[in-house]
Design an enzyme around this catalytic site. Structure first.
Site, PDB file in Angstrom:
ATOM      1  CG  ASP A 279      -2.165   0.909   0.946  1.00 44.17           C
ATOM      2  OD1 ASP A 279      -2.100   1.754   0.025  1.00 44.17           O
ATOM      3  OD2 ASP A 279      -3.172   0.795   1.672  1.00 44.17           O
TER       4      ASP A 279
HETATM    5  C1  BGC Z   1      -5.026   3.318  -0.013  1.00 44.25           C
HETATM    6  C2  BGC Z   1      -5.090   2.311  -1.145  1.00 44.25           C
HETATM    7  C3  BGC Z   1      -4.933   3.027  -2.460  1.00 44.25           C
HETATM    8  C4  BGC Z   1      -3.631   3.809  -2.459  1.00 44.25           C
HETATM    9  C5  BGC Z   1      -3.377   4.568  -3.746  1.00 44.25           C
HETATM   10  C6  BGC Z   1      -3.821   4.221  -0.122  1.00 44.25           C
HETATM   11  O1  BGC Z   1      -3.959   5.294   0.757  1.00 44.25           O
HETATM   12  O2  BGC Z   1      -5.046   2.632   1.219  1.00 44.25           O
HETATM   13  O3  BGC Z   1      -6.324   1.634  -1.098  1.00 44.25           O
HETATM   14  O4  BGC Z   1      -4.995   2.115  -3.523  1.00 44.25           O
HETATM   15  O5  BGC Z   1      -3.666   4.749  -1.399  1.00 44.25           O
HETATM   16  O6  BGC Z   1      -4.209   5.654  -3.885  1.00 44.25           O
END
Ligand code: BGC
Length: 721
Positions: A279
């Protein structure tokens, strides 16, 4: 003969075009470009990946294992999405363009794009219809390609262990078998468009509070049978190209450097062949993370750029591990079809997307209460309708954070901004259904004026909202901004009041005994207003069922207060001062299993939902592999029933009282009866044995319960395997 010649020349032309296209990719002249061996489509994705890998330099390998920024930030090759993994033109490898796409392709307004806002994923789960899950994924896959993305960052399947989790709207409810099965269908629909699918957030990122510092504690068996079972089903049945590891720790190790999660379970036990990406900002180390099984760092290269190269050169991280990371990424690209069939880019067809969004909304809206047949409304008998609250004159709510889709025309706020209301007007749709009625809107800010409008109207409809977003949890189950008080006031003025909920997850309803009807619309998407009007006036017979339990109050939940909620900085994006433990001491007892085991009465049970017709269940026969029964529509309207099968395991299993093991959504005409057979997978009757490190089905007596909700199961039968 003539035919054959034609056919030959056809093949020749196709091959030439193919060579030309490929040469363009490789930046070479057609005449000099023999096809690289890995472009041979008759080879397997693994064989093709190995052939490319053999040609790659160390620097090229490192290029593939990290991102280079997102959101079109300067210097990044990002297409506007959350991230980009740069390709290698010399080898014909495209950039991987990653876009958030939980409930539609995320905002990229500066480029003037438009994507369909689907109902929330929880609303999709409420359809209990695998075809709707497939269609949901298909819309996202198509619109990703249209916007020249080849990788989805959707696929959230964290189960609703924490009903106040701010991301529940992105997920598929509290039951691992329902959630995992729906996600598998979503992935199949999505990946049928030749884009790479994703499953996230692996694992146990079940609350936003302290998500970057919280350490989840849970035992092996409880973990495998709950949260991890949802991931297991999604990964093994849906075959996603990627799994995104989560921000939190599990039993002391960050999820993105947790060898139990990434290697022992995901890659070894489940045989996952794709790659694990972190993530955003969820990578915490170079060697530890690489050895634990992380394959790609996002969105930058702090740990998996030069630091990983050096670790490989110094022998701290074996080259074989780097090769495995790269192999996984390459085989995923070939398996998904993005090398052979790159997205071309074209204008999104918003009408096609909206049609599907409407169908899913209509199947997922849940009728929770309908006293005295209050609904459906008879348009010709209504002279006046009061519509109260939640901007229902113009719009409906959408979910925030990285799942936020831009409204048509753009302009969604950035992360952490105010809720975004989508232009789909309940007022207009309701007026269109009841053209002779006077339909008046009151914003609800002044309760007395809303109540007096309700009093003078034949029908009062209150729209109540619960905004949810990534990065923050709802502090309680109560509707925010004292909407409970508004509903009470309107219901006191007009006892037949109808409440339409626009919520990310379950909410409490202290006013439930005082209103005529309640409709849970979730966040119903771009055609939400029409879907709601179709339900209210009976053009569509409701058939959604709850994929989450609704508690009466926070006190009835396993954790009356969210862990870490009281810490400074504990909410928000969760970068609080001190790490803390999130003890999932309820273990196996998630959602309805908690209410059943603890003998607590939910406000609305898992699996519950009303219809405008009635159904009768009869004649259950069961064996270990399936149940068969007769389902009849005993009312006067066509409708669909989600017939559900729950199992009670032998006492030695020490399980909560019952678990969902199968279901089928059955459409029935008035009076029609069908014989329904539902297959039961042995794994769903099994428990996870920590000693054997495997699923086992214990001997003894099993009991099946069949009916229309977890708390309404008129049929039972036993069997011994
Ligand atoms: C989120 C993810 C997301 C990523 C990219 C993170 O803050 O937890 O679900 O895909 O950001 O935007």
């Amino acid at each position: 003969m003539r035919d054959r010649r034609l056919r030959y020349s056809g093949i020749g032309a196709a091959a030439l075009l193919f060579t030309l296209a490929l040469s363009a990719t490789l930046g070479q002249r057609a005449s000099q470009a023999p096809l690289p061996a890995w472009m041979n489509k008759s080879l397997s994705p693994d064989q093709r990946a190995d052939l490319v890998l053999a040609e790659m330099t160390l620097d090229e390998k490192i290029t593939l294992v990290h991102g280079t920024g997102g959101f079109a930030q300067s210097g990044s090759r990002s297409n506007g999405g959350a991230g980009v993994i740069e390709g290698i033109p010399r080898l014909g490898l495209p950039d991987l363009q990653l876009a958030d796409s939980a409930v539609g392709v995320r905002a990229a307004a500066e480029r003037g794009r438009y994507s369909t806002l689907l109902p929330s994923a929880l609303g999709e789960a409420a359809t209990w219809n695998p075809k709707m899950a497939w269609a949901y994924g298909d819309v996202i896959g198509r619109e990703l390609r249209d916007q020249q993305y080849n990788v989805s960052l959707g696929g959230g399947v964290n189960i609703t262990r924490e009903p106040r989790n701010g991301r529940n709207f992105e997920y598929l409810g509290e039951d691992p078998i329902l959630a995992g099965s729906m996600l598998a269908q979503f992935l199949k629909g999505l990946q049928s468009n030749n884009v790479i699918g994703d499953v996230k957030h692996y694992a146990f990122n079940d609350q936003e509070t302290g998500r970057n510092i919280g350490n989840v504690r849970i035992g092996t068996r409880a973990g495998r049978e709950t949260d991890l079972l949802a991931f297991e089903i999604a990964v093994t049945e849906g075959q996603p190209g990627m799994v995104m590891c989560s921000y939190n720790k599990l039993n002391g190790d960050w999820a993105c450097e947790n060898s139990y999660l990434l290697t022992d379970v995901l890659k070894k036990a489940w045989g996952f062949k794709g790659f694990v990406l972190s993530d955003w900002g969820g990578t915490h180390s170079t060697v530890k993370a690489a050895l634990a099984g992380l394959d790609n760092e996002e969105p930058g290269s702090r740990f998996f750029g030069p630091a990983l190269k050096k670790a490989v050169e110094d022998g701290e991280a074996p080259l074989s591990r780097l090769d495995d990371m790269v192999h996984r990424i390459l085989r995923t690209e070939f398996a998904a079809g993005i090398v052979d069939d790159p997205p071309k880019g074209r204008v999104v067809d918003p009408f096609r997307g909206a049609d599907t969004a409407q169908e899913i909304a209509e199947e997922g809206i849940v009728l929770l209460k309908n006293a005295n047949g209050r609904l459906p409304l008879a348009a010709n008998r209504i002279r006046s309708i009061a519509i109260v609250g939640s901007h229902a004159d113009t719009s409906l709510l959408s979910g925030g954070g990285s799942a936020q889709v831009d409204p048509p025309g753009g302009g969604a706020s950035r992360f952490g901004g105010p809720p975004v209301w989508f232009p789909t007007s309940p007022l207009k749709r309701i007026q269109a259904k009841a053209p002779n009625a006077k339909v008046v809107y009151n914003d609800g800010a002044d309760r007395a004026s809303a109540a007096s409008l309700a009093k003078s109207s034949d029908v009062a409809i209150v729209f109540a909202n619960q905004p949810e977003s990534e990065g923050r949890d709802s502090p309680t189950l109560a509707l925010p901004e004292n909407q409970d008080g508004l509903i009470e006031a309107v219901a006191a003025a007009n006892p037949q009041t109808i409440v339409i909920l626009e919520t990310g997850g379950p909410v409490s309803m202290p006013w439930i005994g005082k209103v005529g009807a309640v409709v849970e619309s979730w966040y119903p998407g771009i055609r939400g207003a029409l879907a709601i009007a179709n339900i209210l006036f009976g053009d569509v017979n409701p058939s959604g069922k709850l994929p989450v339990s609704f508690a009466r109050s926070d006190a009835d939940l396993p954790h009356p207060r969210i862990a870490g909620m009281n810490m400074a900085g504990g909410a928000g994006r969760g970068r609080g001062p001190e790490p803390f433990d999130i003890d999932y001491s309820e273990g196996l007892k998630v959602g309805y299993k908690w209410f059943d085991a603890e003998h607590k009465d939910p406000l609305f049970a898992f699996g519950y939902g009303l219809s405008y017709t009635t159904f009768q269940y009869r004649d259950l026969k069961a064996d270990a592999a399936s149940v068969t029964f007769t389902l009849r529509n005993t009312g006067k309207r066509a409708g669909a029933e989600v017939a559900q099968v729950y199992a009670e395991l032998p006492p030695e299993a020490q399980e909560p009282p019952r678990r969902l093991v199968g279901w089928q959504k059955v459409p029935l005409k008035p009076g029609e009866a069908k014989t329904v057979t539902i297959a039961i997978q042995p794994k769903y009757l099994s428990t996870f044995d920590e000693q054997k490190n495997d699923w086992v089905m214990l001997p003894g007596e099993y009991r099946f319960f069949v009916g229309g909700s977890s708390r309404s199961t008129p049929l039972t039968a036993t069997f011994k395997p």
